[in-house]
Motif scaffolding. Structure first.
Motif: not given
Length: 177
Positions: A18-26, A65-73, A98-101
């Motif tokens: 999932n992370g690699v598909l989102m553009g993160f390196t291994k 997984a979703a919250i630990n890839v630093d999403p904007e949305i 996330f709201q505070d950020m």
């Protein structure tokens, strides 16, 4: 949450893919794995195939997984309904961070209390159309009123969009503003 997860892969493998598909390196995903594993808190199942997970465990993994890839949305659709109270509290704490950020969270739910407690704006949809938007309390009261008079219910096929005049529909007064 969890879109693209493969039921034959382990939790760890799904997070990495999932992370690699989102553009993160291994390497970037390997660095994030301990935090994701800790947040998911599914123990030895992290290294077991997803197909043996309960729905709650799968949501834990997907949310972690979703919250630990630093999403904007972040888009969460009813996922927290399957989690236990401790996990839900952990997720809502993360929502507040996330709201505070200044990040955007699209939280899809029928849980009125969660909307009132955790949302700054609310949107009521029916068949993909906006019925009401505004302050959470206002939208929740409106939704409650619609249910009270028989719209948006499983027992009544009458749809708001089938001739109901939204300007004339008012939720019942419960003495609260």
């Amino acid at each position: 949450l969890g879109s693209g997860f493969n039921p034959d892969f382990t939790g760890r493998e799904n997070v990495m893919l999932n992370g690699v598909l989102m553009g993160f390196t291994k390497d970037e995903m390997t660095d994030r794995l301990p935090v994701i594993e800790s947040f998911a808190d599914i123990g030895e199942f992290f290294d077991q195939p997803l197909k043996i997970y309960s729905s709650g465990m799968a949501v834990r993994l997907a949310f972690a997984a979703a919250i630990n890839v630093d999403p904007e949305i972040l888009i969460v659709d009813e996922a927290l309904a399957v989690g236990d109270a401790m996990f839900q509290n952990k997720c809502y704490k993360k929502f507040r961070q996330f709201q505070d950020m200044g990040k955007t969270i699209v939280f899809v739910t029928h849980d009125w209390n969660a909307v009132l407690k955790h949302c700054s704006d609310a949107l009521l949809l029916e068949n993909g159309q906006i019925v009401k938007s505004g302050e959470p309390k206002e939208v929740v009261n409106f939704y409650s009123g619609l249910l009270h008079i028989g719209f948006l219910s499983d027992k009544n096929d009458t749809s708001i969009s089938e001739g109901a005049n939204m300007e004339n529909i008012q939720p019942p007064s419960n003495g609260k503003k």
